[in-house]
Design a protein around this motif. Structure first.
Motif, PDB file in Angstrom:
ATOM      1  N   SER A 316       0.835  -1.209   0.000  1.00 48.70           N
ATOM      2  CA  SER A 316       0.000   0.000   0.000  1.00 48.70           C
ATOM      3  C   SER A 316       0.869   1.257   0.000  1.00 48.70           C
ATOM      4  O   SER A 316       0.581   2.226  -0.702  1.00 48.70           O
ATOM      5  CB  SER A 316      -0.932  -0.012   1.210  1.00 48.70           C
ATOM      6  OG  SER A 316      -1.749  -1.163   1.158  1.00 48.70           O
ATOM      7  N   GLU A 320       0.847   4.100  -2.914  1.00 46.01           N
ATOM      8  CA  GLU A 320       0.593   5.517  -2.625  1.00 46.01           C
ATOM      9  C   GLU A 320       1.701   6.408  -3.190  1.00 46.01           C
ATOM     10  O   GLU A 320       1.498   7.589  -3.414  1.00 46.01           O
ATOM     11  CB  GLU A 320       0.452   5.723  -1.111  1.00 46.01           C
ATOM     12  CG  GLU A 320      -0.890   5.236  -0.591  1.00 46.01           C
ATOM     13  CD  GLU A 320      -0.915   5.015   0.925  1.00 46.01           C
ATOM     14  OE1 GLU A 320      -1.997   4.692   1.436  1.00 46.01           O
ATOM     15  OE2 GLU A 320       0.151   5.147   1.566  1.00 46.01           O
ATOM     16  N   THR A 362      -6.076   1.792   0.333  1.00 46.67           N
ATOM     17  CA  THR A 362      -5.704   3.073  -0.258  1.00 46.67           C
ATOM     18  C   THR A 362      -6.446   3.249  -1.578  1.00 46.67           C
ATOM     19  O   THR A 362      -6.810   2.261  -2.219  1.00 46.67           O
ATOM     20  CB  THR A 362      -4.171   3.165  -0.504  1.00 46.67           C
ATOM     21  OG1 THR A 362      -3.829   4.470  -0.973  1.00 46.67           O
ATOM     22  CG2 THR A 362      -3.722   2.135  -1.517  1.00 46.67           C
TER      23      THR A 362
END
Ligand SMILES: NC(=O)C1=CN([C@@H]2O[C@H](COP(=O)(O)OP(=O)(O)OC[C@H]3O[C@@H](n4cnc5c(N)ncnc54)[C@H](OP(=O)(O)O)[C@@H]3O)[C@@H](O)[C@H]2O)C=CC1
Ligand SMILES: O=C(O)[C@H](O)CS(=O)(=O)O
Length: 497
Positions: A316, A320, A362
């Protein structure tokens, strides 16, 4: 021949708003056009003819007329033309890449990679052209000699998708011309400009008129002619499984050879003994290349319990860090989706997952225009739509599993069989799992494995045949068996006076 000029030609120099038929540039019969828009901005990039059956008949006639002379060239002569084509692609790589990014949206770095891959496929088949060998076979009879001679199948109909508008064409033009075939190609209406640019390059490479023909427009009408015309010997298609089945049905009536590169549903398996950093990097590369719009993108990420939480956390964070934006901006690593339908599709997969217990770690929503946030969904389950359907967008579902047996069972539980990936540092597991997975392409500790030197293609409903590699030219050749008899020495009495 000296290397082609690398005079700085820009992307606009390769823009064409005409069909390329028989070596000439012509409009659609009625003058109708299709607007090509930049998915990052919605702005116009150019227009292409909205052609149909009439223009396709003309293109097939041009390809048929050019075939005998082109097939009669030596392999070395055809190889020379393909080498010149590859050199031209390389020489104009930056301009071709910018044109590709403007019509398709992928980041420039990826577009440059695709253009480079296009040249690599053409160069590979320039070399393969000179290694189309035949056979002599030990005769079971006295006085006979048996030979097998490969011959080009003839006129090829090619239909390609929008997600790799250049390299998917290269994977068809390369082997076709290397074998001595001629070709009529229909690119996707959403990204047709790169294909028409190939017409410019083929002209400059000295490829004879009628050998390569590019027709844009009404897919059903164009495909209807290509799949039924008696002068078309073969269909090669890259695109969705649904359309592939339609083309197979249409081609059946005239028993055309068919090569199909269709949809996928790639599992990406991370075992407890995997190198976590390698697995995370591989998952990002495999999932988010072309904003998740490739047939070999990871569609289901299965992570063994012992490493699961650490993987979700690290994965994640890496997701991001992806930078979304116009593909023309240097440093952007995630472009827009191709159209509104694709964005709505991604939204639907996320909503379905949420409704069935998925946890968005996310992303999870569209940002602006045709951009969709790179998304990771944990607690994914087989009940969710993306467990069985191709996502074709930047949504990464993560499923937890316990045992190797369970991983293999769920990974193989799909009608598709194109690509799969798994990460392990256990050598025995690497051999066991790569043998047990029912897929045409297997990445072991690697997330991107496509190369022109290896066979690309699927099992089950992911396709028929292979592209690239030493196998890729076989689909463009007929193996003719010739038996030479009556070779014993004639006795005087036998001699016919
Ligand atoms: N296995 C592989 O190597 C690849 C598979 N794919 C798969 O393709 C899909 C995404 O690409 P996408 O372009 O949307 O796929 P589509 O199958 O919708 O379109 C592919 C091509 O087929 C044409 N086409 C569509 N319908 C017909 C028809 N009835 N007759 C003749 N031609 C037709 C399209 O033309 P038009 O654009 O004018 O509609 C386009 O040129 C995904 O499922 C992906 O998995 C994509 C790339 C590679
Ligand atoms: O169209 C595709 O998805 C391509 O086949 C993917 S790759 O060949 O560039 O890996």
């Amino acid at each position: 021949m000296e290397k082609p000029s690398t005079s700085a030609r820009g992307w606009r120099d390769f823009l064409r708003d005409r069909l390329y038929i028989g070596g000439t540039w012509v409009p659609a019969e009625g003058g109708a056009v299709i607007e090509v828009t930049d998915p990052a901005t919605g702005g116009s990039v150019g227009q292409v003819p909205d052609a149909g059956a009439v223009e396709t008949e003309l293109a097939v006639a041009a390809a048929r007329a050019a075939f005998p002379a082109f097939a009669a060239l030596t392999a070395a002569e055809r190889a020379g033309m393909l080498h010149r084509l590859a050199d031209l692609i390389d020489a104009h790589g930056p301009a071709l890449a910018e044109l590709l990014t403007r019509e398709q949206g992928k980041p420039l770095a990826e577009a440059r990679g695709e253009v480079g891959m296009s040249a690599a496929y053409i160069r590979w088949f320039a070399e393969e052209a000179r290694r189309v060998y035949g056979d002599t076979i030990p005769s079971p009879w006295q006085g006979r000699r048996l030979m097998v001679t490969p011959e080009p199948v003839g006129v090829v109909g090619a239909i390609t998708p929008w997600n790799f508008p250049s390299s998917m064409l290269a994977r068809k033009i390369g082997p076709a011309l290397a074998a001595g075939c001629t070709i009529v190609a229909k690119p996707a209406s959403q990204a047709p400009l790169s294909a028409l640019a190939w017409g410019v390059l083929c002209e400059e490479a000295g490829i004879p008129s009628g050998v390569v023909n590019i027709v844009t427009g009404d897919a059903r009408a164009i495909g209807g002619v290509l799949t039924s015309h008696p002068d078309v010997a073969k269909i090669t298609f890259t695109g969705s499984t649904e359309v592939g089945k339609t083309l197979l049905r249409q081609a059946a009536d005239s028993v055309k050879r068919c090569s199909m590169e269709l949809g996928g549903n790639a599992p990406f398996i991370v075992f407890d003994d995997a190198d976590l950093d390698q697995a995370v990097a591989g998952a990002v590369a495999s999932k988010f290349r072309n904003a998740g719009q490739t047939c070999v993108c990871s569609n289901r990420i299965y992570v063994q319990s012992g490493i699961h939480d650490r993987f979700v956390e690290a994965f994640s964070r890496a997701v991001e860090a992806l930078r979304a934006g116009s593909g023309l901006e240097e440093g952007v690593t995630l472009g827009p989706l191709i159209d509104e339908k694709a964005v709505v599709g991604a939204e639907a997969f996320v909503a379905d997952a949420r409704a069935k217990g998925g946890r968005v770690v996310t992303g999870g929503a569209r940002s602006k225009g045709l951009f969709f946030q790179p998304t990771v969904i944990a607690d994914a389950s087989a009940a969710m739509d993306f467990a069985h359907e191709e996502i074709f967008g930047p949504v990464a579902p993560v499923f937890r599993f316990e045992t190797e047996e369970e991983a293999l069972r769920v990974a193989n539980d799909t009608r598709y069989g194109l690509a799969c990936y798994f990460y392990t540092t256990d050598l025995g597991r690497a051999f066991r799992v790569s043998s047990a997975l029912r897929y045409g392409l297997v990445g072991v500790n690697e997330g991107v494995i496509t190369t022109e030197v290896a066979p690309f293609g699927g099992m089950k409903q992911s396709g028929l045949g292979r592209e690239g590699s030493k196998y890729g030219i076989e689909d463009y050749l007929d193996q003719k068996y010739v038996c030479f008899g009556g070779l014993e020495e004639r006795k005087a009495a036998d001699a016919i006076i």
